[in-house]
Scaffold this motif. Structure first.
Motif, PDB file in Angstrom:
ATOM      1  N   ALA A  61      28.776  43.209   6.967  1.00  0.00           N
ATOM      2  CA  ALA A  61      30.106  42.644   6.741  1.00  0.00           C
ATOM      3  C   ALA A  61      30.132  41.545   5.752  1.00  0.00           C
ATOM      4  O   ALA A  61      31.103  41.747   4.878  1.00  0.00           O
ATOM      5  N   ALA A  62      29.244  40.928   5.531  1.00  0.00           N
ATOM      6  CA  ALA A  62      29.165  39.630   4.738  1.00  0.00           C
ATOM      7  C   ALA A  62      29.143  40.227   3.167  1.00  0.00           C
ATOM      8  O   ALA A  62      29.504  39.861   2.176  1.00  0.00           O
ATOM      9  N   ARG A  63      28.358  41.235   3.096  1.00  0.00           N
ATOM     10  CA  ARG A  63      28.169  41.879   1.619  1.00  0.00           C
ATOM     11  C   ARG A  63      29.486  42.607   1.166  1.00  0.00           C
ATOM     12  O   ARG A  63      29.905  42.486   0.223  1.00  0.00           O
ATOM     13  N   LEU A  64      30.262  43.435   2.280  1.00  0.00           N
ATOM     14  CA  LEU A  64      31.104  44.134   1.906  1.00  0.00           C
ATOM     15  C   LEU A  64      32.459  43.263   1.561  1.00  0.00           C
ATOM     16  O   LEU A  64      33.124  43.711   0.761  1.00  0.00           O
ATOM     17  N   ARG A  65      32.301  42.117   2.424  1.00  0.00           N
ATOM     18  CA  ARG A  65      33.615  41.417   2.127  1.00  0.00           C
ATOM     19  C   ARG A  65      33.610  40.590   0.778  1.00  0.00           C
ATOM     20  O   ARG A  65      34.443  40.257  -0.016  1.00  0.00           O
ATOM     21  N   GLU A  66      32.445  40.478   0.295  1.00  0.00           N
ATOM     22  CA  GLU A  66      31.970  39.921  -1.021  1.00  0.00           C
ATOM     23  C   GLU A  66      32.395  41.078  -2.171  1.00  0.00           C
ATOM     24  O   GLU A  66      32.989  40.796  -3.240  1.00  0.00           O
ATOM     25  N   VAL A  67      32.279  42.338  -1.793  1.00  0.00           N
ATOM     26  CA  VAL A  67      32.426  43.485  -2.613  1.00  0.00           C
ATOM     27  C   VAL A  67      34.107  43.505  -2.910  1.00  0.00           C
ATOM     28  O   VAL A  67      34.524  43.805  -3.911  1.00  0.00           O
ATOM     29  N   ASN A  68      34.783  43.301  -1.791  1.00  0.00           N
ATOM     30  CA  ASN A  68      36.224  43.698  -1.830  1.00  0.00           C
ATOM     31  C   ASN A  68      36.874  42.738  -0.598  1.00  0.00           C
ATOM     32  O   ASN A  68      36.720  43.424   0.586  1.00  0.00           O
ATOM     33  N   PRO A  69      37.238  41.768  -0.928  1.00  0.00           N
ATOM     34  CA  PRO A  69      37.975  41.002   0.171  1.00  0.00           C
ATOM     35  C   PRO A  69      39.292  41.695   0.813  1.00  0.00           C
ATOM     36  O   PRO A  69      39.847  41.367   2.052  1.00  0.00           O
ATOM     37  N   HIS A  70      39.823  42.834  -0.073  1.00  0.00           N
ATOM     38  CA  HIS A  70      41.108  43.451   0.403  1.00  0.00           C
ATOM     39  C   HIS A  70      40.784  44.370   1.570  1.00  0.00           C
ATOM     40  O   HIS A  70      41.638  44.892   2.134  1.00  0.00           O
ATOM     41  N   VAL A  71      39.547  44.809   1.748  1.00  0.00           N
ATOM     42  CA  VAL A  71      39.367  45.885   2.702  1.00  0.00           C
ATOM     43  C   VAL A  71      39.386  45.327   4.217  1.00  0.00           C
ATOM     44  O   VAL A  71      38.538  44.193   4.187  1.00  0.00           O
ATOM     45  N   GLU A  72      39.825  45.924   5.025  1.00  0.00           N
ATOM     46  CA  GLU A  72      39.813  45.571   6.516  1.00  0.00           C
ATOM     47  C   GLU A  72      38.601  46.104   7.252  1.00  0.00           C
ATOM     48  O   GLU A  72      38.483  47.302   7.072  1.00  0.00           O
ATOM     49  N   LEU A  73      37.836  45.145   7.985  1.00  0.00           N
ATOM     50  CA  LEU A  73      36.531  45.457   8.359  1.00  0.00           C
ATOM     51  C   LEU A  73      36.690  45.454  10.085  1.00  0.00           C
ATOM     52  O   LEU A  73      37.091  44.488  10.376  1.00  0.00           O
ATOM     53  N   GLU A  74      36.373  46.549  10.532  1.00  0.00           N
ATOM     54  CA  GLU A  74      36.469  46.425  12.152  1.00  0.00           C
ATOM     55  C   GLU A  74      34.639  46.737  12.505  1.00  0.00           C
ATOM     56  O   GLU A  74      34.209  47.750  12.293  1.00  0.00           O
TER      57      GLU A  74
ATOM     58  N   GLY B  94      38.544  50.489  -2.505  1.00  0.00           N
ATOM     59  CA  GLY B  94      39.713  50.029  -1.611  1.00  0.00           C
ATOM     60  C   GLY B  94      40.065  50.856  -0.841  1.00  0.00           C
ATOM     61  O   GLY B  94      41.285  50.825  -0.319  1.00  0.00           O
ATOM     62  N   VAL B  95      39.411  51.384   0.129  1.00  0.00           N
ATOM     63  CA  VAL B  95      39.663  52.077   1.283  1.00  0.00           C
ATOM     64  C   VAL B  95      40.272  51.113   2.454  1.00  0.00           C
ATOM     65  O   VAL B  95      39.554  50.140   2.569  1.00  0.00           O
ATOM     66  N   GLY B  96      41.323  51.344   2.683  1.00  0.00           N
ATOM     67  CA  GLY B  96      42.093  50.259   3.439  1.00  0.00           C
ATOM     68  C   GLY B  96      41.153  49.495   4.827  1.00  0.00           C
ATOM     69  O   GLY B  96      41.041  48.213   4.987  1.00  0.00           O
TER      70      GLY B  96
END
Length: 377
Positions: A94-107, A57-59
């Motif tokens: 990004a595709a994998r990390l968004r599947e793991v946690n959609p609450h995290v903002e990826l840059e 849950g790192v933002g």
């Protein structure tokens, strides 16, 4: 101190096992949500670290990687899969990390980490997690973090061994230059590509990097400041080495001489050679054109015999690099010698040796057999 962001009901359910951990709880989870980390590389170390940081849950997570997924990555880089071969690593990650946690903002930063952009990129995040695989980038991440007073979570891997620490002089520890004052000699330390690495090892080290990053964000436990954690996978042992601040360190010492991220170490090439000192080189395209034209070329392969399965350039003479000093008399001194290896590191060392041994027309084949195999012929 700014107010911590609230948790949604979905986040409360998602992080339930965190909320019951002493030292984390709801306040700690909100700290994680308010925190940010810049990850240099989505390779062997970055993949497991990013997975765990996203799941925790790192933002906000920044990812730097300009490369595309290669099939040879899949043995250890667990964010990427077969369907992503040939596509940008950032998109795969990004595709994998968004599947793991959609609450995290990826840059996503599809660029190389360079002295020109390092200060700007590092300034945007709380912590840097260094998952790179070459010395100049490690010096660069260390230097940028020092000037901006950001912790740098360091990890490295080699075959069966790995290391983890946190470089943060502003927190009372040494910096990377206290451990390694200057660049190793070009080619003195083989890359993972040359030496190999057991695929599970970066999972161990990258997970430890994620652990130290989370501890720093939560302000719990003791980060390994001044302590290098060494893991021996073959013998299943961990040991710690003491790292001390070097009063003579050119960066964080008593009389520093480095005042910018623009310096000889950070501007060196990945092979540790300073720009302008590289050996003569030829591209695989130009070499192929000369072969196709029927020229009688002397092409020297300095790989090990077992590497021939990766491909061969027609007409190549194989002399492994360790045997070169004893067999240098076999190489014609009156001809141009085109030297290649897997990716160009060992062959560059061979070219320098041959030049010093009286074979002035030795030339490095840039990119080695990897670049040759990628040719469309």
């Amino acid at each position: 101190m700014p107010e911590l962001p609230p948790l949604s009901q979905d986040e409360i359910r998602r992080y339930a096992r965190h909320l019951s951990v002493p030292g984390v709880g709801e306040e700690g989870q909100r700290k994680l949500k308010a925190s940010s980390v810049l990850m240099i590389g989505t390779g062997g170390l970055g993949c497991p670290a990013a997975l765990y940081l996203a799941a925790a849950g790192v933002g906000r997570i920044g990812l730097i990687d300009p490369d595309k997924v290669d099939r040879s990555n899949l043995q250890r880089q667990i964010l990427h899969g077969e369907s992503w071969v040939g596509k940008p690593k950032l998109e795969s990650a990004a595709a994998r990390l968004r599947e793991v946690n959609p609450h995290v903002e990826l840059e996503l930063h599809s660029t190389r980490f360079t002295p020109e952009n390092a200060m700007d990129l590092v300034s945007r995040y709380d912590i840097v997690l260094d998952g790179c695989d070459n010395f100049p980038t490690r010096f660069l991440s260390n230097d940028a973090c020092f000037f901006l007073k950001k912790p740098c979570v360091y990890g490295s891997i080699f075959r069966f061994d790995g290391q983890v620490t946190v470089f943060a002089p502003h927190l009372g520890g040494p910096c990377y230059r206290c451990m390694l004052p200057s660049l190793p000699a070009p080619g003195s330390a083989p890359s993972c590509e040359e030496a190999g690495v057991l695929g599970v090892l970066p999972g161990v080290i990258g997970s430890l990097q994620a652990m130290e990053t989370i501890k720093l964000m939560l302000g719990i436990g003791e980060p390994p400041l001044g302590k290098l954690l060494c893991y021996d996978g073959l013998h299943t042992t961990f040991r710690s080495l003491r790292l001390r601040r070097d009063p003579a360190c050119r960066l964080c010492g008593d009389s520093p001489t480095i005042h910018s991220v623009m310096n000889s170490e950070t501007n060196a090439s990945a092979s540790c050679s300073v720009p302008g000192s590289d050996v003569p080189a030829i591209s695989v395209e130009d070499l192929a054109a000369r072969i196709d034209a029927g020229e009688d070329l002397y092409i020297l392969d300095v790989r090990q015999p077992e590497e021939e399965a990766e491909g061969m350039i027609p007409g190549t003479v194989l002399i492994p690099l360790p045997e070169l000093p004893e067999r240098v008399a076999e190489i014609p001194a009156d001809r141009q010698v085109f030297v290649h290896c897997r990716s160009g590191g060992r062959s560059a060392r061979a070219v320098k040796f041959l030049q010093e041994a009286g074979i002035p027309n030795a030339v490095n084949v840039a990119g080695g057999i990897n670049a040759w195999n990628a040719l469309e012929r």
